[in-house]
Design a protein around this motif. Structure first.
Motif, PDB file in Angstrom:
ATOM      1  N   TRP A  62       0.842  -1.193   0.000  1.00  0.00           N
ATOM      2  CA  TRP A  62       0.000   0.000   0.000  1.00  0.00           C
ATOM      3  C   TRP A  62       0.877   1.242   0.000  1.00  0.00           C
ATOM      4  O   TRP A  62       2.044   1.206   0.382  1.00  0.00           O
ATOM      5  CB  TRP A  62      -0.945   0.015   1.217  1.00  0.00           C
ATOM      6  CG  TRP A  62      -0.282  -0.313   2.527  1.00  0.00           C
ATOM      7  CD1 TRP A  62      -0.248  -1.531   3.144  1.00  0.00           C
ATOM      8  CD2 TRP A  62       0.471   0.569   3.362  1.00  0.00           C
ATOM      9  NE1 TRP A  62       0.476  -1.461   4.307  1.00  0.00           N
ATOM     10  CE2 TRP A  62       0.919  -0.181   4.471  1.00  0.00           C
ATOM     11  CE3 TRP A  62       0.819   1.917   3.285  1.00  0.00           C
ATOM     12  CZ2 TRP A  62       1.692   0.373   5.505  1.00  0.00           C
ATOM     13  CZ3 TRP A  62       1.585   2.471   4.306  1.00  0.00           C
ATOM     14  CH2 TRP A  62       2.006   1.705   5.396  1.00  0.00           C
ATOM     15  N   THR A  63       0.284   2.338  -0.470  1.00  0.00           N
ATOM     16  CA  THR A  63       0.930   3.653  -0.436  1.00  0.00           C
ATOM     17  C   THR A  63      -0.097   4.652   0.078  1.00  0.00           C
ATOM     18  O   THR A  63      -1.233   4.667  -0.385  1.00  0.00           O
ATOM     19  CB  THR A  63       1.399   4.089  -1.842  1.00  0.00           C
ATOM     20  OG1 THR A  63       2.325   3.113  -2.337  1.00  0.00           O
ATOM     21  CG2 THR A  63       2.068   5.450  -1.814  1.00  0.00           C
ATOM     22  N   VAL A  64       0.313   5.465   1.046  1.00  0.00           N
ATOM     23  CA  VAL A  64      -0.545   6.505   1.598  1.00  0.00           C
ATOM     24  C   VAL A  64       0.097   7.852   1.292  1.00  0.00           C
ATOM     25  O   VAL A  64       1.282   8.057   1.571  1.00  0.00           O
ATOM     26  CB  VAL A  64      -0.739   6.329   3.119  1.00  0.00           C
ATOM     27  CG1 VAL A  64      -1.483   7.512   3.715  1.00  0.00           C
ATOM     28  CG2 VAL A  64      -1.468   5.031   3.416  1.00  0.00           C
ATOM     29  N   ASN A  65      -0.687   8.763   0.701  1.00  0.00           N
ATOM     30  CA  ASN A  65      -0.225  10.128   0.429  1.00  0.00           C
ATOM     31  C   ASN A  65      -0.850  11.072   1.435  1.00  0.00           C
ATOM     32  O   ASN A  65      -2.070  11.068   1.624  1.00  0.00           O
ATOM     33  CB  ASN A  65      -0.590  10.560  -0.988  1.00  0.00           C
ATOM     34  CG  ASN A  65       0.188   9.782  -2.024  1.00  0.00           C
ATOM     35  OD1 ASN A  65       1.387   9.583  -1.894  1.00  0.00           O
ATOM     36  ND2 ASN A  65      -0.492   9.327  -3.050  1.00  0.00           N
ATOM     37  N   VAL A  66      -0.004  11.880   2.068  1.00  0.00           N
ATOM     38  CA  VAL A  66      -0.430  12.850   3.070  1.00  0.00           C
ATOM     39  C   VAL A  66       0.045  14.222   2.617  1.00  0.00           C
ATOM     40  O   VAL A  66       1.213  14.386   2.268  1.00  0.00           O
ATOM     41  CB  VAL A  66       0.175  12.515   4.455  1.00  0.00           C
ATOM     42  CG1 VAL A  66      -0.203  13.558   5.485  1.00  0.00           C
ATOM     43  CG2 VAL A  66      -0.251  11.135   4.906  1.00  0.00           C
ATOM     44  N   THR A  67      -0.858  15.200   2.627  1.00  0.00           N
ATOM     45  CA  THR A  67      -0.493  16.570   2.253  1.00  0.00           C
ATOM     46  C   THR A  67      -0.279  17.388   3.509  1.00  0.00           C
ATOM     47  O   THR A  67      -1.181  17.504   4.348  1.00  0.00           O
ATOM     48  CB  THR A  67      -1.578  17.212   1.381  1.00  0.00           C
ATOM     49  OG1 THR A  67      -1.760  16.395   0.216  1.00  0.00           O
ATOM     50  CG2 THR A  67      -1.193  18.615   0.956  1.00  0.00           C
ATOM     51  N   LEU A  68       0.929  17.935   3.641  1.00  0.00           N
ATOM     52  CA  LEU A  68       1.274  18.756   4.798  1.00  0.00           C
ATOM     53  C   LEU A  68       1.001  20.226   4.503  1.00  0.00           C
ATOM     54  O   LEU A  68       1.182  20.678   3.366  1.00  0.00           O
ATOM     55  CB  LEU A  68       2.749  18.587   5.144  1.00  0.00           C
ATOM     56  CG  LEU A  68       3.225  17.167   5.446  1.00  0.00           C
ATOM     57  CD1 LEU A  68       4.721  17.166   5.713  1.00  0.00           C
ATOM     58  CD2 LEU A  68       2.470  16.601   6.634  1.00  0.00           C
ATOM     59  N   PRO A  69       0.611  20.990   5.526  1.00  0.00           N
ATOM     60  CA  PRO A  69       0.434  22.434   5.337  1.00  0.00           C
ATOM     61  C   PRO A  69       1.776  23.097   5.009  1.00  0.00           C
ATOM     62  O   PRO A  69       2.843  22.565   5.330  1.00  0.00           O
ATOM     63  CB  PRO A  69      -0.082  22.921   6.688  1.00  0.00           C
ATOM     64  CG  PRO A  69      -0.574  21.703   7.400  1.00  0.00           C
ATOM     65  CD  PRO A  69       0.233  20.557   6.867  1.00  0.00           C
TER      66      PRO A  69
END
Length: 126
Positions: A62-69
């Motif tokens: 699996w791959t999880v993408n997280v967008t940081l401020p």
């Protein structure tokens, strides 16, 4: 009599106030995966715990993408390998947590500076 002499008026009442209705997207029911994040924040930093849950089929990687401020950065991660440290950061499974049974879950975490992610992370199986 004096009270009745003024004619009849019906008191008006405002309509009842109803709370706004918010809906969230339905959980994924097919193959694939979903991810949720919980934060433990302090001034200038945070620790994020991300739960990866398989859909109706088992997941093998699996791959999880997280967008940081803006201004935020990942300073370390565990139970996943990250690509990038600012903006949209990708976290990939490692050997010991890549396989998730149907409906099962695993967790990984990361530490960062600034404010933690506010948007829901995206998960891709495979």
């Amino acid at each position: 009599n004096a009270l009745n002499a003024g004619g009849s008026t019906n008191p008006t009442t405002p309509p009842p106030v109803t709370p706004p209705v918010t809906t969230s997207p339905p959980p994924q029911t097919g193959a694939g995966c979903t991810a949720t994040v919980s934060l433990n924040s302090w001034t200038g930093g945070y620790v994020a715990t991300v739960r990866v849950t398989a859909g109706s089929s088992a997941v093998n990687g699996w791959t999880v993408n997280v967008t940081l401020p803006s201004g935020g950065a990942v300073t370390g991660a565990w139970s996943a390998t990250n690509t990038g440290t600012t903006g949209t950061v990708s976290f990939r499974s490692v050997d010991y947590n890549r396989q998730i049974t149907a409906g099962g879950s695993t967790e990984f975490g990361f530490q960062g500076t600034g404010t933690g992610p506010g948007a829901t992370p995206t998960c891709t199986a495979g």
